[in-house]
Write a protein that holds these residues in place. Structure first.
Motif, PDB file in Angstrom:
ATOM      1  N   GLY A  80     -14.067  -7.036   7.464  1.00 30.60           N
ATOM      2  CA  GLY A  80     -12.916  -7.695   6.844  1.00 30.60           C
ATOM      3  C   GLY A  80     -12.301  -6.853   5.736  1.00 30.60           C
ATOM      4  O   GLY A  80     -11.072  -6.748   5.634  1.00 30.60           O
ATOM      5  N   LEU A  81     -13.144  -6.252   4.909  1.00 39.66           N
ATOM      6  CA  LEU A  81     -12.634  -5.395   3.839  1.00 39.66           C
ATOM      7  C   LEU A  81     -11.922  -4.165   4.392  1.00 39.66           C
ATOM      8  O   LEU A  81     -10.900  -3.729   3.856  1.00 39.66           O
ATOM      9  CB  LEU A  81     -13.769  -4.977   2.913  1.00 39.66           C
ATOM     10  N   ARG A  82     -12.464  -3.591   5.465  1.00 43.54           N
ATOM     11  CA  ARG A  82     -11.808  -2.435   6.084  1.00 43.54           C
ATOM     12  C   ARG A  82     -10.437  -2.808   6.629  1.00 43.54           C
ATOM     13  O   ARG A  82      -9.475  -2.059   6.488  1.00 43.54           O
ATOM     14  CB  ARG A  82     -12.666  -1.867   7.209  1.00 43.54           C
ATOM     15  N   LYS A  83     -10.331  -3.987   7.255  1.00 39.38           N
ATOM     16  CA  LYS A  83      -9.044  -4.432   7.779  1.00 39.38           C
ATOM     17  C   LYS A  83      -8.047  -4.639   6.654  1.00 39.38           C
ATOM     18  O   LYS A  83      -6.880  -4.240   6.765  1.00 39.38           O
ATOM     19  CB  LYS A  83      -9.209  -5.726   8.583  1.00 39.38           C
ATOM     20  N   GLU A  84      -8.492  -5.269   5.564  1.00 40.39           N
ATOM     21  CA  GLU A  84      -7.603  -5.475   4.418  1.00 40.39           C
ATOM     22  C   GLU A  84      -7.151  -4.140   3.827  1.00 40.39           C
ATOM     23  O   GLU A  84      -5.983  -3.977   3.477  1.00 40.39           O
ATOM     24  CB  GLU A  84      -8.310  -6.290   3.340  1.00 40.39           C
ATOM     25  N   MET A  85      -8.064  -3.190   3.710  1.00 39.93           N
ATOM     26  CA  MET A  85      -7.720  -1.888   3.155  1.00 39.93           C
ATOM     27  C   MET A  85      -6.714  -1.163   4.056  1.00 39.93           C
ATOM     28  O   MET A  85      -5.739  -0.581   3.573  1.00 39.93           O
ATOM     29  CB  MET A  85      -8.978  -1.038   2.981  1.00 39.93           C
ATOM     30  N   HIS A  98      -3.323  -2.794   3.645  1.00 41.57           N
ATOM     31  CA  HIS A  98      -2.732  -2.423   2.357  1.00 41.57           C
ATOM     32  C   HIS A  98      -2.161  -1.004   2.413  1.00 41.57           C
ATOM     33  O   HIS A  98      -1.051  -0.750   1.951  1.00 41.57           O
ATOM     34  CB  HIS A  98      -3.785  -2.533   1.258  1.00 41.57           C
ATOM     35  N   GLU A  99      -2.922  -0.081   2.981  1.00 39.25           N
ATOM     36  CA  GLU A  99      -2.449   1.296   3.067  1.00 39.25           C
ATOM     37  C   GLU A  99      -1.225   1.407   3.970  1.00 39.25           C
ATOM     38  O   GLU A  99      -0.296   2.166   3.681  1.00 39.25           O
ATOM     39  CB  GLU A  99      -3.570   2.206   3.557  1.00 39.25           C
ATOM     40  N   LEU A 100      -1.196   0.639   5.053  1.00 40.91           N
ATOM     41  CA  LEU A 100      -0.020   0.643   5.925  1.00 40.91           C
ATOM     42  C   LEU A 100       1.192   0.057   5.215  1.00 40.91           C
ATOM     43  O   LEU A 100       2.319   0.534   5.391  1.00 40.91           O
ATOM     44  CB  LEU A 100      -0.305  -0.122   7.213  1.00 40.91           C
ATOM     45  N   ALA A 101       0.979  -0.976   4.400  1.00 34.55           N
ATOM     46  CA  ALA A 101       2.086  -1.559   3.643  1.00 34.55           C
ATOM     47  C   ALA A 101       2.646  -0.555   2.641  1.00 34.55           C
ATOM     48  O   ALA A 101       3.866  -0.442   2.477  1.00 34.55           O
ATOM     49  CB  ALA A 101       1.617  -2.825   2.931  1.00 34.55           C
ATOM     50  N   ILE A 102       1.763   0.181   1.987  1.00 36.88           N
ATOM     51  CA  ILE A 102       2.218   1.202   1.038  1.00 36.88           C
ATOM     52  C   ILE A 102       2.987   2.294   1.764  1.00 36.88           C
ATOM     53  O   ILE A 102       4.051   2.731   1.321  1.00 36.88           O
ATOM     54  CB  ILE A 102       1.018   1.797   0.271  1.00 36.88           C
ATOM     55  N   LEU A 103       2.492   2.732   2.900  1.00 40.38           N
ATOM     56  CA  LEU A 103       3.177   3.772   3.666  1.00 40.38           C
ATOM     57  C   LEU A 103       4.531   3.287   4.155  1.00 40.38           C
ATOM     58  O   LEU A 103       5.516   4.016   4.075  1.00 40.38           O
ATOM     59  CB  LEU A 103       2.309   4.204   4.849  1.00 40.38           C
ATOM     60  N   THR A 104       4.597   2.054   4.632  1.00 38.09           N
ATOM     61  CA  THR A 104       5.864   1.500   5.109  1.00 38.09           C
ATOM     62  C   THR A 104       6.868   1.399   3.973  1.00 38.09           C
ATOM     63  O   THR A 104       8.047   1.731   4.138  1.00 38.09           O
ATOM     64  CB  THR A 104       5.629   0.111   5.731  1.00 38.09           C
ATOM     65  N   ALA A 105       6.420   0.952   2.805  1.00 40.93           N
ATOM     66  CA  ALA A 105       7.309   0.858   1.644  1.00 40.93           C
ATOM     67  C   ALA A 105       7.798   2.240   1.228  1.00 40.93           C
ATOM     68  O   ALA A 105       8.972   2.413   0.888  1.00 40.93           O
ATOM     69  CB  ALA A 105       6.590   0.182   0.488  1.00 40.93           C
ATOM     70  N   ALA A 106       6.922   3.217   1.288  1.00 40.19           N
ATOM     71  CA  ALA A 106       7.314   4.577   0.905  1.00 40.19           C
ATOM     72  C   ALA A 106       8.316   5.152   1.902  1.00 40.19           C
ATOM     73  O   ALA A 106       9.257   5.840   1.519  1.00 40.19           O
ATOM     74  CB  ALA A 106       6.087   5.465   0.815  1.00 40.19           C
ATOM     75  N   VAL A 113      -3.916   7.371   5.569  1.00 43.10           N
ATOM     76  CA  VAL A 113      -5.175   7.710   6.197  1.00 43.10           C
ATOM     77  C   VAL A 113      -6.256   6.817   5.616  1.00 43.10           C
ATOM     78  O   VAL A 113      -6.362   6.665   4.411  1.00 43.10           O
ATOM     79  CB  VAL A 113      -5.519   9.198   5.956  1.00 43.10           C
ATOM     80  N   SER A 114      -7.020   6.229   6.473  1.00 40.19           N
ATOM     81  CA  SER A 114      -8.076   5.346   6.025  1.00 40.19           C
ATOM     82  C   SER A 114      -9.064   6.117   5.161  1.00 40.19           C
ATOM     83  O   SER A 114      -9.328   7.290   5.394  1.00 40.19           O
ATOM     84  CB  SER A 114      -8.795   4.751   7.222  1.00 40.19           C
ATOM     85  N   ARG A 115      -9.628   5.436   4.189  1.00 36.93           N
ATOM     86  CA  ARG A 115     -10.531   6.083   3.242  1.00 36.93           C
ATOM     87  C   ARG A 115     -11.759   6.665   3.938  1.00 36.93           C
ATOM     88  O   ARG A 115     -12.285   7.688   3.567  1.00 36.93           O
ATOM     89  CB  ARG A 115     -10.966   5.061   2.203  1.00 36.93           C
ATOM     90  N   ARG A 116     -12.221   6.005   4.980  1.00 42.58           N
ATOM     91  CA  ARG A 116     -13.408   6.506   5.652  1.00 42.58           C
ATOM     92  C   ARG A 116     -13.116   7.735   6.500  1.00 42.58           C
ATOM     93  O   ARG A 116     -14.027   8.360   6.996  1.00 42.58           O
ATOM     94  CB  ARG A 116     -14.052   5.405   6.478  1.00 42.58           C
ATOM     95  N   SER A 117     -11.827   8.126   6.623  1.00 40.30           N
ATOM     96  CA  SER A 117     -11.466   9.335   7.343  1.00 40.30           C
ATOM     97  C   SER A 117     -11.331  10.528   6.412  1.00 40.30           C
ATOM     98  O   SER A 117     -11.175  11.644   6.864  1.00 40.30           O
ATOM     99  CB  SER A 117     -10.150   9.138   8.082  1.00 40.30           C
ATOM    100  N   ARG A 118     -11.354  10.260   5.129  1.00 40.21           N
ATOM    101  CA  ARG A 118     -11.201  11.337   4.151  1.00 40.21           C
ATOM    102  C   ARG A 118     -12.528  12.045   3.952  1.00 40.21           C
ATOM    103  O   ARG A 118     -13.589  11.463   4.122  1.00 40.21           O
ATOM    104  CB  ARG A 118     -10.705  10.763   2.824  1.00 40.21           C
ATOM    105  N   PRO A 119     -12.491  13.318   3.554  1.00 41.71           N
ATOM    106  CA  PRO A 119     -13.752  14.042   3.340  1.00 41.71           C
ATOM    107  C   PRO A 119     -14.521  13.464   2.162  1.00 41.71           C
ATOM    108  O   PRO A 119     -13.949  12.972   1.206  1.00 41.71           O
ATOM    109  CB  PRO A 119     -13.297  15.472   3.063  1.00 41.71           C
ATOM    110  N   ILE A 120     -15.822  13.539   2.237  1.00 43.13           N
ATOM    111  CA  ILE A 120     -16.696  13.040   1.189  1.00 43.13           C
ATOM    112  C   ILE A 120     -16.837  14.125   0.126  1.00 43.13           C
ATOM    113  O   ILE A 120     -17.119  15.278   0.450  1.00 43.13           O
ATOM    114  CB  ILE A 120     -18.073  12.670   1.763  1.00 43.13           C
ATOM    115  N   PRO A 121     -16.641  13.777  -1.148  1.00 41.54           N
ATOM    116  CA  PRO A 121     -16.791  14.797  -2.198  1.00 41.54           C
ATOM    117  C   PRO A 121     -18.234  15.260  -2.296  1.00 41.54           C
ATOM    118  O   PRO A 121     -19.164  14.583  -1.876  1.00 41.54           O
ATOM    119  CB  PRO A 121     -16.350  14.069  -3.464  1.00 41.54           C
TER     120      PRO A 121
END
Length: 85
Positions: free
Chosen positions: A33-38, A41-49, A68-76
């Motif tokens: 559920g949290l992943r879907k919400e995230m 949210h990211e798609l809404a920000i991208l659409t607004a931009a 890009v979903s957070r889990r697709s980003r490289p791990i520091p």
């Protein structure tokens, strides 16, 4: 006597195991559920931009990888250093 001790410990351990499996399932549902919400949210920000392309600030946002979903980003590296000889 030994058989009753083994049987009672078996029942106790099986109850603990069932409780752990139930909690694991509930946590996994929360995580999904949290992943879907995230993602929403990211798609809404991208659409607004993208809808405000004429604005310079929104162009910068659209160029970033916010969609890009957070889990697709490289791990520091978390401060780990590699020593090369």
């Amino acid at each position: 006597m030994a058989m009753s001790l083994v049987a009672s410990s078996w029942v106790g351990l099986s109850n603990i195991y069932q409780g752990m499996i139930l909690r694991l399932g509930q946590l996994e549902e929360k995580r999904v559920g949290l992943r879907k919400e995230m993602d929403q949210h990211e798609l809404a920000i991208l659409t607004a931009a993208q809808s405000n392309n004429s604005n310079q600030t929104s162009r910068k946002l659209a160029d970033e990888s916010i969609g890009v979903s957070r889990r697709s980003r490289p791990i520091p590296s978390l401060g780990r250093t590699t020593h090369k000889k």
